[in-house]
Design a protein around this motif. Structure first.
Motif, PDB file in Angstrom:
ATOM      1  N   THR A   7       0.837  -1.194   0.000  1.00  0.00           N
ATOM      2  CA  THR A   7       0.000   0.000   0.000  1.00  0.00           C
ATOM      3  C   THR A   7       0.874   1.248   0.000  1.00  0.00           C
ATOM      4  O   THR A   7       2.023   1.203   0.434  1.00  0.00           O
ATOM      5  CB  THR A   7      -0.923   0.045   1.238  1.00  0.00           C
ATOM      6  OG1 THR A   7      -0.117   0.076   2.418  1.00  0.00           O
ATOM      7  CG2 THR A   7      -1.850  -1.155   1.285  1.00  0.00           C
ATOM      8  N   ASP A   8       0.306   2.344  -0.474  1.00  0.00           N
ATOM      9  CA  ASP A   8       1.042   3.607  -0.411  1.00  0.00           C
ATOM     10  C   ASP A   8       0.809   4.257   0.955  1.00  0.00           C
ATOM     11  O   ASP A   8       0.115   3.707   1.805  1.00  0.00           O
ATOM     12  CB  ASP A   8       0.663   4.533  -1.571  1.00  0.00           C
ATOM     13  CG  ASP A   8      -0.717   5.160  -1.438  1.00  0.00           C
ATOM     14  OD1 ASP A   8      -1.448   4.852  -0.474  1.00  0.00           O
ATOM     15  OD2 ASP A   8      -1.066   5.978  -2.307  1.00  0.00           O
ATOM     16  N   HIS A   9       1.373   5.444   1.150  1.00  0.00           N
ATOM     17  CA  HIS A   9       1.293   6.084   2.464  1.00  0.00           C
ATOM     18  C   HIS A   9      -0.101   6.625   2.797  1.00  0.00           C
ATOM     19  O   HIS A   9      -0.363   6.970   3.935  1.00  0.00           O
ATOM     20  CB  HIS A   9       2.329   7.215   2.560  1.00  0.00           C
ATOM     21  CG  HIS A   9       2.092   8.324   1.577  1.00  0.00           C
ATOM     22  ND1 HIS A   9       2.489   8.237   0.265  1.00  0.00           N
ATOM     23  CD2 HIS A   9       1.488   9.514   1.722  1.00  0.00           C
ATOM     24  CE1 HIS A   9       2.141   9.350  -0.367  1.00  0.00           C
ATOM     25  NE2 HIS A   9       1.538  10.143   0.500  1.00  0.00           N
ATOM     26  N   GLU A  15      -4.301  -5.711   8.750  1.00  0.00           N
ATOM     27  CA  GLU A  15      -4.529  -7.142   8.487  1.00  0.00           C
ATOM     28  C   GLU A  15      -5.837  -7.386   7.758  1.00  0.00           C
ATOM     29  O   GLU A  15      -5.922  -8.277   6.910  1.00  0.00           O
ATOM     30  CB  GLU A  15      -4.515  -7.925   9.798  1.00  0.00           C
ATOM     31  CG  GLU A  15      -3.138  -8.077  10.386  1.00  0.00           C
ATOM     32  CD  GLU A  15      -3.142  -8.937  11.636  1.00  0.00           C
ATOM     33  OE1 GLU A  15      -3.971  -9.866  11.729  1.00  0.00           O
ATOM     34  OE2 GLU A  15      -2.312  -8.676  12.518  1.00  0.00           O
ATOM     35  N   ARG A  16      -6.871  -6.609   8.070  1.00  0.00           N
ATOM     36  CA  ARG A  16      -8.178  -6.811   7.429  1.00  0.00           C
ATOM     37  C   ARG A  16      -8.092  -6.506   5.927  1.00  0.00           C
ATOM     38  O   ARG A  16      -8.641  -7.238   5.116  1.00  0.00           O
ATOM     39  CB  ARG A  16      -9.229  -5.929   8.106  1.00  0.00           C
ATOM     40  CG  ARG A  16     -10.602  -6.075   7.534  1.00  0.00           C
ATOM     41  CD  ARG A  16     -11.169  -7.464   7.827  1.00  0.00           C
ATOM     42  NE  ARG A  16     -12.440  -7.617   7.155  1.00  0.00           N
ATOM     43  CZ  ARG A  16     -12.846  -8.713   6.557  1.00  0.00           C
ATOM     44  NH1 ARG A  16     -12.093  -9.802   6.579  1.00  0.00           N
ATOM     45  NH2 ARG A  16     -13.992  -8.771   5.960  1.00  0.00           N
ATOM     46  N   VAL A  17      -7.409  -5.431   5.567  1.00  0.00           N
ATOM     47  CA  VAL A  17      -7.234  -5.090   4.152  1.00  0.00           C
ATOM     48  C   VAL A  17      -6.485  -6.219   3.443  1.00  0.00           C
ATOM     49  O   VAL A  17      -6.863  -6.641   2.348  1.00  0.00           O
ATOM     50  CB  VAL A  17      -6.485  -3.744   3.988  1.00  0.00           C
ATOM     51  CG1 VAL A  17      -6.065  -3.520   2.544  1.00  0.00           C
ATOM     52  CG2 VAL A  17      -7.335  -2.597   4.483  1.00  0.00           C
ATOM     53  N   ALA A  18      -5.440  -6.714   4.077  1.00  0.00           N
ATOM     54  CA  ALA A  18      -4.658  -7.804   3.490  1.00  0.00           C
ATOM     55  C   ALA A  18      -5.507  -9.062   3.313  1.00  0.00           C
ATOM     56  O   ALA A  18      -5.446  -9.712   2.266  1.00  0.00           O
ATOM     57  CB  ALA A  18      -3.435  -8.101   4.348  1.00  0.00           C
ATOM     58  N   GLU A  40       1.455 -10.029  -6.663  1.00  0.00           N
ATOM     59  CA  GLU A  40       1.597  -8.824  -5.847  1.00  0.00           C
ATOM     60  C   GLU A  40       0.432  -7.901  -6.132  1.00  0.00           C
ATOM     61  O   GLU A  40       0.050  -7.703  -7.283  1.00  0.00           O
ATOM     62  CB  GLU A  40       2.900  -8.091  -6.173  1.00  0.00           C
ATOM     63  CG  GLU A  40       4.132  -8.806  -5.706  1.00  0.00           C
ATOM     64  CD  GLU A  40       5.390  -7.975  -5.896  1.00  0.00           C
ATOM     65  OE1 GLU A  40       5.320  -6.736  -5.809  1.00  0.00           O
ATOM     66  OE2 GLU A  40       6.440  -8.592  -6.129  1.00  0.00           O
ATOM     67  N   VAL A  41      -0.132  -7.335  -5.066  1.00  0.00           N
ATOM     68  CA  VAL A  41      -1.208  -6.358  -5.177  1.00  0.00           C
ATOM     69  C   VAL A  41      -0.662  -5.029  -4.671  1.00  0.00           C
ATOM     70  O   VAL A  41      -0.149  -4.953  -3.560  1.00  0.00           O
ATOM     71  CB  VAL A  41      -2.440  -6.781  -4.348  1.00  0.00           C
ATOM     72  CG1 VAL A  41      -3.526  -5.727  -4.433  1.00  0.00           C
ATOM     73  CG2 VAL A  41      -2.961  -8.134  -4.801  1.00  0.00           C
TER      74      VAL A  41
END
Length: 103
Positions: A7-9, A15-18, A40-41
């Protein structure tokens, strides 16, 4: 198939996003998962706090023995962006695999 989430800044990659991203990618790429070594996402908030269709998901896959392939999609939320990008990538890879099978 190994899946990595970046992810960017502007996006908090908890963990939920992942978990959500990994599940979407696994479901979308399931038909071709055996031919992929790594996925890779990359999630980017292109407009920051301005809002709108500002989430860009880029999904990159590394098929065994081939060059990496990638697809991206812009949407207003992470799940939609990842799902659409993964679907585009699966279609592109299925086309490439079909071409290789006929040669």
């Amino acid at each position: 198939m190994q899946i990595q989430i970046n992810t960017d800044h502007n996006i908090h990659g908890d963990e939920r996003v992942a978990e959500v991203c990994e599940q979407i990618v696994r479901d979308a790429l399931a038909p071709i998962a055996k031919r992929l070594t790594r996925v890779e996402v990359h999630l980017k908030d292109t407009r920051g706090p301005k809002g709108g269709e500002d989430i860009r998901a880029t999904v990159e896959a590394r098929p065994e023995g081939l060059r990496p392939y990638a697809a991206h999609h812009d949407a207003s939320d992470i799940p939609h962006a990842v799902k659409a990008a993964a679907k585009k990538l699966r279609q592109r890879l299925e086309t490439e695999f079909d071409k290789l099978a006929h040669h």
